[in-house]
Design a protein around this motif. Structure first.
Motif, mmCIF file in Angstrom:
data_model
loop_
_atom_site.group_PDB
_atom_site.id
_atom_site.type_symbol
_atom_site.label_atom_id
_atom_site.label_comp_id
_atom_site.label_asym_id
_atom_site.label_seq_id
_atom_site.Cartn_x
_atom_site.Cartn_y
_atom_site.Cartn_z
ATOM 1 N N GLN A 173 0.833 -1.208 0.000
ATOM 2 C CA GLN A 173 0.000 0.000 0.000
ATOM 3 C C GLN A 173 0.866 1.255 0.000
ATOM 4 O O GLN A 173 0.574 2.232 -0.701
ATOM 5 N N LEU A 174 1.953 1.220 0.764
ATOM 6 C CA LEU A 174 2.879 2.346 0.787
ATOM 7 C C LEU A 174 3.529 2.533 -0.580
ATOM 8 O O LEU A 174 3.699 3.657 -1.056
ATOM 9 N N SER A 175 3.865 1.425 -1.239
ATOM 10 C CA SER A 175 4.508 1.496 -2.549
ATOM 11 C C SER A 175 3.606 2.172 -3.579
ATOM 12 O O SER A 175 4.081 2.945 -4.422
ATOM 13 N N THR A 176 2.308 1.916 -3.523
ATOM 14 C CA THR A 176 1.382 2.519 -4.487
ATOM 15 C C THR A 176 1.252 4.025 -4.298
ATOM 16 O O THR A 176 0.817 4.731 -5.213
ATOM 17 N N SER A 177 1.640 4.527 -3.126
ATOM 18 C CA SER A 177 1.529 5.967 -2.879
ATOM 19 C C SER A 177 2.573 6.775 -3.631
ATOM 20 O O SER A 177 2.484 8.001 -3.715
ATOM 21 N N PHE A 178 3.581 6.097 -4.203
ATOM 22 C CA PHE A 178 4.673 6.822 -4.859
ATOM 23 C C PHE A 178 4.206 7.545 -6.117
ATOM 24 O O PHE A 178 4.734 8.604 -6.459
ATOM 25 N N ALA A 179 3.229 6.977 -6.828
ATOM 26 C CA ALA A 179 2.753 7.629 -8.053
ATOM 27 C C ALA A 179 2.266 9.042 -7.741
ATOM 28 O O ALA A 179 2.568 9.997 -8.480
ATOM 29 N N TYR A 180 1.541 9.189 -6.637
ATOM 30 C CA TYR A 180 1.073 10.514 -6.230
ATOM 31 C C TYR A 180 2.201 11.322 -5.589
ATOM 32 O O TYR A 180 2.373 12.511 -5.869
ATOM 33 N N GLY A 181 2.998 10.663 -4.754
ATOM 34 C CA GLY A 181 4.070 11.368 -4.055
ATOM 35 C C GLY A 181 5.107 11.940 -5.003
ATOM 36 O O GLY A 181 5.643 13.026 -4.760
ATOM 37 N N LYS A 182 5.387 11.229 -6.096
ATOM 38 C CA LYS A 182 6.351 11.721 -7.077
ATOM 39 C C LYS A 182 5.844 13.002 -7.736
ATOM 40 O O LYS A 182 6.611 13.944 -7.977
ATOM 41 N N ILE A 183 4.546 13.051 -8.011
ATOM 42 C CA ILE A 183 3.966 14.252 -8.612
ATOM 43 C C ILE A 183 4.008 15.412 -7.620
ATOM 44 O O ILE A 183 4.309 16.550 -7.984
ATOM 45 N N VAL A 184 3.709 15.128 -6.352
ATOM 46 C CA VAL A 184 3.777 16.182 -5.333
ATOM 47 C C VAL A 184 5.194 16.725 -5.229
ATOM 48 O O VAL A 184 5.407 17.934 -5.118
ATOM 49 N N HIS A 185 6.161 15.830 -5.297
ATOM 50 C CA HIS A 185 7.558 16.230 -5.118
ATOM 51 C C HIS A 185 8.118 16.947 -6.344
ATOM 52 O O HIS A 185 8.807 17.960 -6.224
ATOM 53 N N GLU A 186 7.815 16.423 -7.534
ATOM 54 C CA GLU A 186 8.439 16.942 -8.748
ATOM 55 C C GLU A 186 7.496 17.782 -9.606
ATOM 56 O O GLU A 186 7.945 18.488 -10.503
ATOM 57 N N GLY A 187 6.170 17.712 -9.348
ATOM 58 C CA GLY A 187 5.207 18.366 -10.213
ATOM 59 C C GLY A 187 4.962 17.530 -11.462
ATOM 60 O O GLY A 187 5.471 16.414 -11.592
ATOM 61 N N LEU A 188 4.173 18.049 -12.389
ATOM 62 C CA LEU A 188 3.934 17.339 -13.633
ATOM 63 C C LEU A 188 3.807 18.330 -14.775
ATOM 64 O O LEU A 188 3.612 19.534 -14.565
ATOM 65 N N THR A 189 3.924 17.811 -15.989
ATOM 66 C CA THR A 189 3.827 18.622 -17.195
ATOM 67 C C THR A 189 2.514 18.338 -17.894
ATOM 68 O O THR A 189 2.153 17.179 -18.117
ATOM 69 N N LEU A 190 1.780 19.399 -18.220
ATOM 70 C CA LEU A 190 0.504 19.280 -18.917
ATOM 71 C C LEU A 190 0.621 20.006 -20.248
ATOM 72 O O LEU A 190 0.871 21.216 -20.284
ATOM 73 N N ALA A 191 0.468 19.265 -21.341
ATOM 74 C CA ALA A 191 0.548 19.846 -22.679
ATOM 75 C C ALA A 191 -0.850 20.129 -23.200
ATOM 76 O O ALA A 191 -1.740 19.269 -23.128
ATOM 77 N N ILE A 192 -1.060 21.344 -23.723
ATOM 78 C CA ILE A 192 -2.340 21.734 -24.315
ATOM 79 C C ILE A 192 -2.187 21.648 -25.822
ATOM 80 O O ILE A 192 -1.415 22.410 -26.425
ATOM 81 N N VAL A 193 -2.908 20.713 -26.446
ATOM 82 C CA VAL A 193 -2.764 20.492 -27.885
ATOM 83 C C VAL A 193 -4.125 20.597 -28.567
ATOM 84 O O VAL A 193 -5.178 20.482 -27.927
ATOM 85 N N GLY A 194 -4.090 20.819 -29.873
ATOM 86 C CA GLY A 194 -5.318 20.908 -30.652
ATOM 87 C C GLY A 194 -5.058 21.577 -31.990
ATOM 88 O O GLY A 194 -3.935 22.003 -32.289
ATOM 89 N N ARG A 195 -6.104 21.685 -32.799
ATOM 90 C CA ARG A 195 -5.990 22.368 -34.084
ATOM 91 C C ARG A 195 -5.794 23.867 -33.852
ATOM 92 O O ARG A 195 -6.062 24.381 -32.758
ATOM 93 N N PRO A 196 -5.366 24.586 -34.866
ATOM 94 C CA PRO A 196 -5.246 26.045 -34.730
ATOM 95 C C PRO A 196 -6.608 26.686 -34.436
ATOM 96 O O PRO A 196 -7.653 26.233 -34.913
ATOM 97 N N ASN A 197 -6.556 27.728 -33.612
ATOM 98 C CA ASN A 197 -7.713 28.585 -33.360
ATOM 99 C C ASN A 197 -8.861 27.896 -32.632
ATOM 100 O O ASN A 197 -10.015 28.303 -32.751
ATOM 101 N N VAL A 198 -8.551 26.852 -31.845
ATOM 102 C CA VAL A 198 -9.599 26.233 -31.017
ATOM 103 C C VAL A 198 -9.628 26.851 -29.616
ATOM 104 O O VAL A 198 -10.467 26.484 -28.798
ATOM 105 N N GLY A 199 -8.692 27.758 -29.331
ATOM 106 C CA GLY A 199 -8.671 28.434 -28.035
ATOM 107 C C GLY A 199 -7.663 27.861 -27.049
ATOM 108 O O GLY A 199 -7.813 28.033 -25.843
#
Length: 419
Positions: A173-199
């Protein structure tokens, strides 16, 4: 009245002041008033005798105080030396020492809160009962081997497996917490993609809460990646606005589109933006297909406009309007839901945020699996103990060592041996 630490008189050096000739004739001229605090061992941070000098925040004054102390025989501390001394003197354990660095490196208040919990020993407290169960099992088996003549019964295989399972379950159970803990520690990257002019850029600005990206009615305005880091729910999220993906009209746009596809491939989370006022295009379908290979959120932007009948609505779909702000709160909540996942790690203290800790937990789980296999193979307990010790050592590397004396003390306090 000027005050300084013993051996560090607050004298004025020849490097201070506008008139060197005047300074030379007045070496004891007051330059600041400080507060000196003495911490007697073992009540200091390092458990050593420590003197702290609190001065005003001028870099010139602070540097001068340090120079005077060095001239009186002191030396500059090595990086991390105070925390290392605290660890070596038993003031804190390894997880707490690492939390000091995490606290210093915090970019958000939530990161600082998590680091403070670790500094207070949250992970150590969570691991301690797991280690205790493992040490008890080891002590029982050691006693059965070494003191068989004193009528100490040998633990049956079924009982051994039960004890191993009791150690494995909370460790997994502790091991499964790393997926969230890694994001808390390092943050994450979110890419916004789409066709031109969709906002895309308008949504980017809404999430950043300022006009960071250029927005025009002309398709293809964004030619390069534009990034900004924001805190969502206390987690650093690097937002990346990308060039609209379509058949390129010139070399510059072609380069921008290539970078967009690279950003899509590298991102931890993808925001695929569609135009709610237009029928779905082949480019939309292709982007949705590509994004389905990783965590993604489909956004139908421009919901303030008329939505055409028969439009295909992917699931899940968030409707937003970058112009009016409609749906932006729901979009932020959906991003956070993807970040936290379904592990529930964010609601508990003492989750894994460190790659080193996660690797050690995996090592311990592997050794416990080997121990389980050894019981099934009916190997001698002497060999089984090797696997159990291999499971204990990685946990010791996280919190601190379990000594032979710890195990012996447990043996002799639990069994009536050597009367």
């Amino acid at each position: 009245m000027a005050t300084a630490a013993p051996g560090c008189p607050a004298e004025q050096s020849s490097a201070s002041g506008p008139d060197p000739a005047t300074e030379a004739s007045a070496p004891n001229q007051r330059i600041d008033e400080v507060v000196v605090t003495y911490f007697a061992k073992p009540h200091s941070y390092t458990t050593d005798d420590i003197i702290e000098i609190s001065a005003h925040g001028s870099p010139v004054i602070l540097r001068h105080i340090v120079e005077l102390c060095i001239a009186a025989g002191a030396r500059l501390a090595e990086p991390g030396e105070f925390t290392m001394r605290a660890f070596l003197n038993g003031r804190i354990d390894l997880t707490q020492a690492e939390a000091v660095r995490d606290l210093i490196d915090s970019q958000t208040l939530y990161q600082a809160k998590v680091a403070a919990q670790q500094l207070e020993g949250a992970l150590s407290r969570r691991l301690q009962p797991i280690k205790q169960k493992l040490v008890e099992l080891i002590a029982t088996l050691e006693a059965g081997i070494d003191f068989a003549e004193d009528d100490v019964s040998v633990m049956p295989d079924a009982a051994i497996l039960t004890h191993i399972a009791a150690v494995r379950a909370p460790l997994e159970q502790l091991s499964t917490s790393f997926a969230y803990g890694k994001i808390v520690h390092e943050g994450l990257t979110l890419a916004i993609v789409g066709r031109p002019n969709v906002g895309k850029s308008s949504l980017f600005n809404r999430l950043v809460e300022r006009e960071r990206a250029i927005v025009t009615a002309t398709p293809g305005t964004t030619r390069d990646l534009v990034s900004e880091t924001v805190a969502l729910g206390g987690i650093p999220v690097k937002l990346v606005d990308t060039a609209g993906i379509r058949p390129a009209e010139d070399e510059a746009e072609s380069i921008g589109i290539r970078k967009s596809r690279e950003a899509l491939a590298d991102a931890d989370l993808v925001l695929v933006v569609l135009d709610a006022s237009q029928a779905e295009s082949a480019e939309d379908a292709e982007l949705i297909s590509q994004a389905s290979q990783r965590p993604a959120i489909i956004v139908a932007n421009k919901s303030d406009l008329i939505v055409p009948e028969g439009r295909l609505n992917p699931t899940p779909l968030i409707s937003t309007s970058a112009l009016t702000g409609e749906g932006i709160a729901e979009l932020r909540a959906e991003i956070l839901r993807h970040v936290a996942g379904d592990t529930g790690a964010g609601a508990e203290a003492g989750f894994l945020t460190n790659v080193r800790h996660q690797g050690l937990v995996w090592d311990s789980l592997s050794a416990l699996q080997a121990a389980t296999d050894a019981v099934a193979a009916r190997v001698p307990h002497e060999m089984l103990l090797m696997d159990l010790y291999n499971a204990l050592r990685p946990l010791d590397a996280i919190t601190g060592a379990t000594t032979t004396d710890d195990i012996l003390n447990l043996i002799f306090s639990t069994f009536c041996i050597g009367k």
